[in-house]
Write an enzyme that holds these catalytic residues in place. Structure first.
Site, short mmCIF file in Angstrom:
data_model
loop_
_atom_site.label_atom_id
_atom_site.label_comp_id
_atom_site.label_asym_id
_atom_site.label_seq_id
_atom_site.Cartn_x
_atom_site.Cartn_y
_atom_site.Cartn_z
N ARG A 64 1.05 -1.07 -0.01
CA ARG A 64 0.10 0.15 -0.16
C ARG A 64 0.79 1.33 -0.25
O ARG A 64 2.14 1.26 0.14
CB ARG A 64 -0.96 0.03 1.14
CG ARG A 64 -0.23 -0.29 2.64
CD ARG A 64 -0.71 0.34 3.70
NE ARG A 64 -0.61 1.52 3.48
CZ ARG A 64 0.47 2.37 3.58
NH1 ARG A 64 1.89 1.69 3.83
NH2 ARG A 64 0.80 3.74 3.53
N GLY A 65 0.13 2.39 -0.20
CA GLY A 65 0.89 3.61 -0.43
C GLY A 65 1.24 3.87 -1.77
O GLY A 65 1.57 3.10 -2.36
N ALA A 66 0.74 5.37 -2.22
CA ALA A 66 0.64 5.53 -3.67
C ALA A 66 1.58 4.99 -4.46
O ALA A 66 1.45 4.25 -5.35
CB ALA A 66 0.25 6.93 -4.00
N ARG A 108 -7.58 -0.35 -6.93
CA ARG A 108 -7.84 0.87 -6.06
C ARG A 108 -7.85 2.09 -6.81
O ARG A 108 -7.05 2.45 -7.81
CB ARG A 108 -6.77 1.06 -5.10
CG ARG A 108 -6.61 -0.21 -3.96
CD ARG A 108 -5.69 0.02 -2.95
NE ARG A 108 -6.19 0.85 -2.07
CZ ARG A 108 -5.68 1.59 -0.82
NH1 ARG A 108 -4.27 1.26 -0.95
NH2 ARG A 108 -6.27 2.11 -0.21
N GLN A 214 -2.36 2.80 10.08
CA GLN A 214 -1.25 2.67 9.23
C GLN A 214 -0.04 3.32 10.27
O GLN A 214 1.16 3.23 9.86
CB GLN A 214 -1.08 3.28 7.83
CG GLN A 214 -2.09 2.67 6.83
CD GLN A 214 -3.39 2.89 6.73
OE1 GLN A 214 -4.01 3.22 7.58
NE2 GLN A 214 -4.02 2.57 5.53
N ASP A 255 -2.02 10.68 -2.28
CA ASP A 255 -2.55 9.87 -3.16
C ASP A 255 -2.68 10.41 -4.60
O ASP A 255 -2.73 9.52 -5.63
CB ASP A 255 -3.56 9.08 -2.64
CG ASP A 255 -2.95 8.24 -1.78
OD1 ASP A 255 -3.07 8.80 -0.54
OD2 ASP A 255 -2.82 6.93 -1.97
N ASN A 265 -5.61 12.56 0.24
CA ASN A 265 -4.70 11.58 0.99
C ASN A 265 -5.49 10.65 2.11
O ASN A 265 -6.72 10.90 2.21
CB ASN A 265 -3.28 12.65 1.67
CG ASN A 265 -2.48 11.52 2.25
OD1 ASN A 265 -1.89 10.92 1.47
ND2 ASN A 265 -1.90 11.88 3.56
N LYS A 266 -4.74 10.07 2.57
CA LYS A 266 -5.51 9.13 3.60
C LYS A 266 -6.56 10.13 4.57
O LYS A 266 -6.25 11.25 4.89
CB LYS A 266 -4.58 8.45 4.50
CG LYS A 266 -4.95 7.80 5.57
CD LYS A 266 -5.81 6.66 5.23
CE LYS A 266 -5.44 5.63 4.07
NZ LYS A 266 -6.19 4.65 3.43
O1 MRU Z 1 -4.72 3.38 1.77
P1 MRU Z 1 -3.34 3.61 1.94
O2 MRU Z 1 -2.55 2.81 3.25
O3 MRU Z 1 -2.67 3.00 0.58
O4 MRU Z 1 -3.08 5.13 2.06
C1 MRU Z 1 -1.72 5.56 1.69
C2 MRU Z 1 -1.70 6.78 2.03
O5 MRU Z 1 -2.67 7.79 2.30
C3 MRU Z 1 -0.23 7.50 2.09
O6 MRU Z 1 -0.20 8.52 2.85
C4 MRU Z 1 -0.26 8.06 0.52
O7 MRU Z 1 -0.16 7.11 -0.22
C5 MRU Z 1 1.32 8.58 0.43
S1 MRU Z 1 2.42 7.48 0.30
C6 MRU Z 1 3.84 7.72 0.02
#
Ligand code: MRU
Length: 377
Positions: A64-66, A108, A214, A255, A265-266
């Site tokens: 996970r993470g963009a 996603r 997270q 994201d 973002n999250k």
């Molecule tokens: O749902 P997730 O855990 O994939 O969400 C990730 C985030 O929101 C991160 O903060 C974002 O992707 C930045 S990653 C470097």
């Protein structure tokens, strides 16, 4: 797409890894993912050789993470191509690539890096003349995307750390943006780790990041690996602590960033940005250029992923909410550009007016510009 994923309880054994852990690796003609759902209790790796397992890993947040999901998707297409019989004809190989790409892109919706990386692999492979070339080109492209992210992370870390004063600061972050989230050094957390290395961090406040935690599970684990002092806080505590503890800056990831600077973002990022504005705390978004989407005009046009209500109503399968309760579970929120102090990218620090500075930076994508020399204000 056949199912050939297998969890193992050990990391790679080839001795080539400099970090204490690597989120994403290519080894033995397969993609290996550090299963983030096992952290912080176990460091388990999953071997991915087929599209179904790759899609499941992304949907379940094993990776996970963009940036990380983009890189993982690119390697997944390479893994599927490598699993083909060498006698496979070119048309069949293309059909496999396109089918895997379409399935991965649908996993996603919010992080633009996923689609960006997949489209890059699809474009690169069009010149292949044999199925062996399809395998070679998909892997080379995935490796290039991965390497570019790692070097972008280094540039962002330097540019972000330079924004902190000479005295050690208390900073706050949300979600997880470390090496786990990029396959390199991280975005926002990469800045914090680099700033700590330079003696510029007194402590980090880590939002726990409801509902998937997270921050509590992953960011805290990563900060421990890098020796960075921190406290986990509930998301609701952030606004009060910003004022009472004298937080110096907030660093978050992204994201998808629209052309006007609105930032997905999250979920929980927008309230943190509002609280930062109230307290006069600089709010920095750290993201590579692959997270900027100039084709999306503003935040209203960004699709926000809705996830299973059970993530809110339960923890580890145990019901927390009243039996009659139902839940809404948007995985992201959109912070209006007006609340962002600056974007920290591999090209340097971009300040308002964002519509102009983002266009200028994205136009310069690919150019080699020393971070210190970029003043796009
Ligand atoms: O749902 P997730 O855990 O994939 O969400 C990730 C985030 O929101 C991160 O903060 C974002 O992707 C930045 S990653 C470097």
């Amino acid at each position: 797409m056949s199912n050939a994923s297998s969890p193992v309880s050990h990391g790679p054994q080839d001795g080539t890894h400099r970090r204490p852990y690597e989120a994403i690796q290519w080894r033995d003609d397969a993609l290996w993912l550090l299963d983030q759902t096992s952290l912080p209790w176990r460091v388990d790796y999953r071997r991915i050789t087929d599209g179904d397992s790759a899609c499941e890993a992304i949907r379940a947040l094993r990776v996970r993470g963009a940036p990380a999901i983009g890189i993982a998707a690119a390697y997944s297409i390479a893994a599927v191509s490598h699993a083909l019989d060498p006698r496979t004809d070119l048309v069949t190989a293309f059909v496999e690539v396109e089918g895997t790409a379409a399935a991965l892109a649908a996993t996603r919706p919010t992080a633009v890096n996923l689609r960006w990386a997949i489209d890059r692999v699809r474009a690169a492979v069009t010149g292949a003349t044999t199925s062996a070339e399809v395998a070679a080109i998909t892997l080379a492209t995935a490796r290039t995307i991965h390497a570019e992210q790692a070097s972008a992370d280094i540039a962002m870390a330097a540019a972000g750390a330079a924004l902190l004063g000479n005295e050690p600061s208390l900073v706050i972050t949300h979600c997880n943006t470390g090496p786990l989230a990029t396959g390199g050094g991280g975005t926002a957390l990469g800045v914090i780790i680099e700033a700590q290395r330079r003696g510029l961090i007194s402590e980090v406040l880590v939002d726990e990041t409801r509902p998937r935690l997270q921050g509590a599970r992953l960011t805290s684990w990563e900060l421990k690996q890098h020796g960075v002092p921190h406290h986990v806080i509930t998301d609701g505590a952030a606004a009060g602590l910003l004022g009472s503890r004298g937080v110096g800056a907030a660093f978050v990831g992204a994201d998808r960033i629209a052309a006007n600077g609105d930032t997905a973002n999250k979920v929980g990022t927008f309230p943190l940005a509002l609280a930062c504005q109230y307290h006069g705390v600089p709010f920095y978004v750290v993201a590579p250029l692959s997270t900027f989407d100039l084709a999306t005009a503003d935040g209203v046009s960004i699709a926000v992923e809705e996830r299973d209500p059970a993530e809110v109503l339960e923890a580890e399968g145990v019901r927390l909410a009243a039996p009659s309760a139902s839940a809404l579970n948007p995985a992201f929120d959109v912070t209006p550009a007006a609340l962002v102090t600056a974007f920290i990218t591999e090209l340097g620090v971009l300040r308002p007016p964002f519509a102009a500075t983002l266009r200028q930076a994205l136009g310069a994508r690919g150019a080699t510009i020393p971070v210190e020399s970029v003043h796009l204000t």
